[in-house]
Design a protein around this motif. Sequence first.
Motif, PDB file in Angstrom:
ATOM      1  N   ARG A 116       0.831  -1.209   0.000  1.00  0.00           N
ATOM      2  CA  ARG A 116       0.000   0.000   0.000  1.00  0.00           C
ATOM      3  C   ARG A 116       0.864   1.258   0.000  1.00  0.00           C
ATOM      4  N   ARG A 117       1.921   1.240   0.789  1.00  0.00           N
ATOM      5  CA  ARG A 117       2.827   2.387   0.811  1.00  0.00           C
ATOM      6  C   ARG A 117       3.456   2.607  -0.561  1.00  0.00           C
ATOM      7  N   ARG A 120       0.826   4.056  -3.006  1.00  0.00           N
ATOM      8  CA  ARG A 120       0.592   5.486  -2.789  1.00  0.00           C
ATOM      9  C   ARG A 120       1.726   6.315  -3.382  1.00  0.00           C
ATOM     10  N   LEU A 128      -2.595  -0.452  -5.413  1.00  0.00           N
ATOM     11  CA  LEU A 128      -3.413  -0.342  -4.204  1.00  0.00           C
ATOM     12  C   LEU A 128      -4.433  -1.481  -4.138  1.00  0.00           C
ATOM     13  N   THR A 193      -5.240   7.336  -3.736  1.00  0.00           N
ATOM     14  CA  THR A 193      -3.985   7.614  -3.054  1.00  0.00           C
ATOM     15  C   THR A 193      -4.082   8.783  -2.096  1.00  0.00           C
ATOM     16  N   GLU A 195      -4.638  11.945  -2.949  1.00  0.00           N
ATOM     17  CA  GLU A 195      -4.239  13.215  -3.536  1.00  0.00           C
ATOM     18  C   GLU A 195      -5.443  14.044  -3.958  1.00  0.00           C
TER      19      GLU A 195
END
Length: 209
Positions: A116-117, A120, A128, A193, A195
């Motif tokens: 997941r990190r 992103r 994701l 993500t 954003e």
Amino acid sequence: MVVTITIIWNIVEAIVALAAGGAASSAALIGFGLDSIVEVLSAAAVAWQFAAPDPEQREKIALRVIAVSFFGLASYVSVDAILSLFGLREPEHAPVGIVMAALSLVVMPFLSWFERRTGRELGSASALADSKQTLICSYLSAALLVGLVLNSLLGWAWADSVAALVIAGFAIREGIEAWRGDACCAAPVAALTGEQDADRCDDDCCQVT
């Protein structure tokens, strides 16, 4: 790196689960093994996507591969679990499966966090989706562990089938989300993500929970 680790872990997991599930006639173990194969396909789809000069062009196909894999898994596991519930198959004790489910319950949450990190950082909806799929595997590990332990300690054969149906239910939900993940908004990756505010979507399919 994380994709490679995920693929290797799931290949080993699939081999052990399918072998132990076949020997014990366990729908839950077989379903878990098939889920591990789906995990491999999912991770491979993400790796294939980012092997291209412009990964975004392959995003839709990668998400479709993930979704279809989930649907195929759900269909097979559901049929197998129903056959077991009607007594056409009688699951036996599976100590190897119990150990494997316990190990998976420890490993999968960490791999999901790592994926997941990375997703992103890359701004990738497919990465994701793959991280969510890995996290779901930890939930399935818990369901599998409970089902196998109940069958082994109390002789509740139906617990194995219930665990298998839980796996199928999660697979259907995640398949739907993966299928819709690339087209529900003008900028789905940004919403996923963080954003872009998910509330700016025209519908609620991009809401991130």
